[in-house]
Design a protein around this motif. Structure first.
Motif, PDB file in Angstrom:
ATOM      1  N   LEU A  15     -10.762  -9.316 -19.886  1.00 47.88           N
ATOM      2  CA  LEU A  15     -11.478  -8.068 -20.124  1.00 47.88           C
ATOM      3  C   LEU A  15     -12.528  -7.881 -19.043  1.00 47.88           C
ATOM      4  O   LEU A  15     -12.942  -8.834 -18.401  1.00 47.88           O
ATOM      5  N   PHE A  16     -12.949  -6.626 -18.875  1.00 44.76           N
ATOM      6  CA  PHE A  16     -14.017  -6.356 -17.922  1.00 44.76           C
ATOM      7  C   PHE A  16     -15.336  -6.567 -18.648  1.00 44.76           C
ATOM      8  O   PHE A  16     -15.796  -5.704 -19.395  1.00 44.76           O
ATOM      9  N   GLY A  17     -15.931  -7.725 -18.429  1.00 39.55           N
ATOM     10  CA  GLY A  17     -17.076  -8.163 -19.217  1.00 39.55           C
ATOM     11  C   GLY A  17     -18.283  -7.251 -19.156  1.00 39.55           C
ATOM     12  O   GLY A  17     -19.026  -7.127 -20.122  1.00 39.55           O
ATOM     13  N   HIS A  24     -18.300  -4.105 -18.980  1.00 38.34           N
ATOM     14  CA  HIS A  24     -18.041  -2.805 -19.596  1.00 38.34           C
ATOM     15  C   HIS A  24     -17.956  -2.918 -21.106  1.00 38.34           C
ATOM     16  O   HIS A  24     -17.636  -3.972 -21.643  1.00 38.34           O
ATOM     17  N   ASN A  31     -13.358  -0.400 -21.447  1.00 39.64           N
ATOM     18  CA  ASN A  31     -12.173  -1.187 -21.107  1.00 39.64           C
ATOM     19  C   ASN A  31     -10.906  -0.407 -21.431  1.00 39.64           C
ATOM     20  O   ASN A  31      -9.971  -0.344 -20.632  1.00 39.64           O
ATOM     21  N   LEU A  57     -10.466   2.673 -19.154  1.00 41.54           N
ATOM     22  CA  LEU A  57      -9.940   2.332 -17.823  1.00 41.54           C
ATOM     23  C   LEU A  57      -8.420   2.236 -17.853  1.00 41.54           C
ATOM     24  O   LEU A  57      -7.737   2.665 -16.916  1.00 41.54           O
ATOM     25  N   ALA A  58      -7.899   1.677 -18.952  1.00 40.88           N
ATOM     26  CA  ALA A  58      -6.441   1.597 -19.075  1.00 40.88           C
ATOM     27  C   ALA A  58      -5.840   2.993 -19.183  1.00 40.88           C
ATOM     28  O   ALA A  58      -4.825   3.299 -18.553  1.00 40.88           O
ATOM     29  N   VAL A  95      -5.883  -3.046 -24.950  1.00 40.52           N
ATOM     30  CA  VAL A  95      -5.840  -2.528 -23.578  1.00 40.52           C
ATOM     31  C   VAL A  95      -4.382  -2.406 -23.128  1.00 40.52           C
ATOM     32  O   VAL A  95      -3.969  -1.396 -22.556  1.00 40.52           O
ATOM     33  N   THR A 154     -14.890  -8.984 -11.583  1.00 35.01           N
ATOM     34  CA  THR A 154     -14.634  -9.935 -12.662  1.00 35.01           C
ATOM     35  C   THR A 154     -13.153 -10.202 -12.931  1.00 35.01           C
ATOM     36  O   THR A 154     -12.774 -11.336 -13.190  1.00 35.01           O
ATOM     37  N   ARG A 155     -12.326  -9.182 -12.910  1.00 37.31           N
ATOM     38  CA  ARG A 155     -10.956  -9.348 -13.409  1.00 37.31           C
ATOM     39  C   ARG A 155      -9.943  -8.564 -12.599  1.00 37.31           C
ATOM     40  O   ARG A 155      -9.414  -7.561 -13.068  1.00 37.31           O
ATOM     41  N   MET A 203      -2.981  -3.121 -14.980  1.00 37.96           N
ATOM     42  CA  MET A 203      -3.116  -1.769 -15.528  1.00 37.96           C
ATOM     43  C   MET A 203      -2.387  -0.807 -14.598  1.00 37.96           C
ATOM     44  O   MET A 203      -2.361   0.390 -14.830  1.00 37.96           O
TER      45      MET A 203
END
Lengths: 256, 313
Positions: free
Chosen positions: A90-92, A94, A99, A102-103, A158, B189-190, B197
């Motif tokens: 996960l985008f920590g 956010h 999250n 964004l998807a 997500v 971060t990711r 995605m």
């Protein structure tokens, strides 16, 4: 049932370790297939090959009838293959809603700098997905402040927000405490069934497998040792001894 | 902090700049340079959001400054020169970004440093074109066709800098709220998830990189047209370091941080240089150390924390 995902003769060795040694597998559209097996049997390797992170040395993978080996993860997403991770990605920094948004943005148009991420349509869709998972109350929480169970669910949410036809989940319930585990799986299965998603998941908990999988594939040393409906496979004395690690005398379904 | 509060603060800051420039005329130039650097630092802030530090953005600042110096004789209007040189810097940012956006962390930082030092050497060695270390004089430019007195010119440059600061600050704010801007911290971060995605992380970084090159270019033009003199020192790594210094000092949390940092930096420099001629860098070093140790959010973060503490009381 037509196959949505087919693997043919997949082979991959890391040094001397055979992570895939001739994997043949068909997953039907709408099916829930559980992959079980001891550590190092090649379960995650299979997921990684299917999602474009690893390339087998031999064999083919067909998705919806077309070969997908060699396609980057990015391309596979656009074809409708989603995945969640053993350690949630996960985008920590956010919030949970961000999250998800964004998807959604990744699906709908990511590149305009003038469209805010939290525009109402995307926000509402993010909330709608979270509501399906029953975690709408977490919407404003920062992703790195979530507990393990919630992180797992958000990670899968997500993936679902990308509207996949096939989702691969690597240990969706690992690291989740016993009581929460069943609740998480219940939710997960309901959401995925409602969305008509085909699911392949690696799982160690036989109770979860017995309850939710349509079929179980048993991995052992890079091969599929057994494949069939859960009650059949889980009752097989060899599987119970080698994979589940219990005496054939005990009843696996006692708890379920 | 709400968007409205930020706008009010920005307007108050602008009023303070104008007032100071009027009351203390020699500060007009200092503040113009501070605003120009603030614009360039906005670009550094974008990269910091992605966890990347460029020690070479002086390349774009100097490139645009030299473009302005060369271009001023043919296109003598500031309002044309500014966007043109910015676009040249952005184009260079695209060409170089295609390459450096493959790298992360120390490699990203060092590659940028190396390229900027190559540019610095070119500026120094091609004496016939660039006049080497002596640099080039920048001819006076007009503003929308109007030629101004020296005094008018300095006010006009301050206005241009203020408008550039507002424009770029507003754009960066909008950008950071868009998926493209939000994904910057995802690059930090990711990256895996971003790729899964369907979003190429490299392009997310590249877009920010091109924008940062453009902003550094805008800052460079303003520096060139205000100082009326460009030298290779603009491309030297210490200039790049200065931009990073200001970004850390101001804080990467909001778009006002870079301007706060740049103003603090330039004012400290001017006054410290007057008070303790030889030790002003030491004073700045001490300030940076204190910021890193006690206020990792920079001056902007410090201000926000103070505001947050006062609100509930």
């Amino acid at each position: 049932m037509t196959a949505l995902l087919s693997a043919r003769g997949l082979k991959l060795a890391f040094g001397g370790v055979k992570a895939a040694d001739g994997i043949d597998l068909d997953v039907g559209a709408g099916e829930f297939l559980a992959i079980i097996g001891p550590n190092g049997a090649g379960k995650t390797t299979f997921i990684n090959m299917t999602t474009g992170y690893l390339r087998p040395q031999a064999g083919a993978i067909l998705y919806d009838g077309r070969p997908i080996l060699g396609l980057a993860p990015r391309r596979l997403v656009t074809l409708g293959i989603g995945r969640s991770f053993q350690l949630p990605q996960l985008f920590g920094e956010h919030s949970v809603a961000e999250n998800l948004a964004l998807a959604i943005a990744a699906r709908e148009g990511f590149w305009s700098p003038f469209r805010p991420l939290m525009r109402p349509v995307w926000r509402d869709e993010a909330d709608e997905v979270l509501a399906r998972f029953g975690i709408l109350d977490l919407s404003e929480t920062r992703a790195d402040a979530l507990n393990e169970g919630a992180r797992k669910l958000v990670d899968i949410a997500v993936a679902v927000a990308l509207r996949p036809r096939l989702i691969l989940m690597d240990e969706p319930t690992s690291g989740v405490a016993g009581a929460d585990k069943m609740a998480i799986v219940e939710t997960l299965v309901r959401v995925l069934r409602d969305a008509g998603v085909t699911a392949v998941f690696v799982e160690h908990d036989m109770e979860v497998v017995g309850r939710f999988a349509d079929r179980v594939a048993v991995w052992a040393q890079g091969r599929i040792a057994a494949l069939g409906p859960p009650d059949e496979v889980l009752a097989d004395p060899a599987v119970r001894r080698d994979v589940i690690g219990i005496d054939p005398g005990e009843d696996v379904h006692a708890a379920a | 902090m709400s968007r409205r509060a930020e706008l009010v603060l920005a307007l108050l800051g602008a009023a303070a700049v104008v007032l100071l420039s009027w009351a203390v005329p020699w500060l007009r130039f200092v503040l113009t340079i501070a605003l120009a650097k603030g614009v360039a630092v906005l670009g550094i802030l974008l990269l910091l959001r992605a966890g990347q530090v460029s020690f070479g953005h002086a390349l774009y600042l100097a490139l645009a400054a030299y473009m302005a110096a060369f271009g001023a004789s043919r296109i003598p209007d500031t309002l044309l020169l500014l966007p043109l040189a910015g676009i040249v810097a952005a184009a260079a940012g695209l060409a170089i970004g295609l390459f450096v956006s493959r790298y992360r962390g120390i490699f990203f930082g060092m590659l940028n440093l190396a390229l900027s030092m190559v540019f610095y050497s070119l500026l120094e060695k091609f004496y016939a074109v660039t006049r080497g270390a002596d640099g080039l004089r920048v001819p006076a430019t007009t503003f929308g066709g109007a030629a101004l007195s020296a005094e008018g010119q300095s006010w006009a440059m301050l206005c241009v800098a203020l408008i550039a600061a507002f424009g770029s600050g507003a754009f960066v704010k909008v950008y950071l709220a868009s998926p493209l801007g939000s994904a910057l911290s995802a690059v930090k971060t990711r990256e895996t998830r971003l790729e899964f995605m369907g979003v190429p992380a490299r392009l997310v970084l590249l877009a920010a990189y091109v924008l940062s090159a453009f902003l550094a270019g805008i800052g460079g033009v303003i520096v060139a047209l205000s100082t009326r003199h460009v030298t290779p020192a603009l491309a030297y790594w210490t200039t790049s370091g200065e931009l990073v210094f200001i970004a850390v000092l101001g804080g990467a949390g909001g778009v006002l941080g870079p301007f706060l940092g740049a103003a603090a930096y330039e004012l400290t420099r001017v006054y410290a240089a007057a008070l303790v001629a030889e030790a002003w860098q030491m004073a700045l070093g001490a300030v940076l150390l204190l910021v890193i140790l006690f206020a990792p959010g920079g001056l902007w973060g410090m201000g926000q924390a103070l505001a947050a503490r006062r609100r509930p009381a």
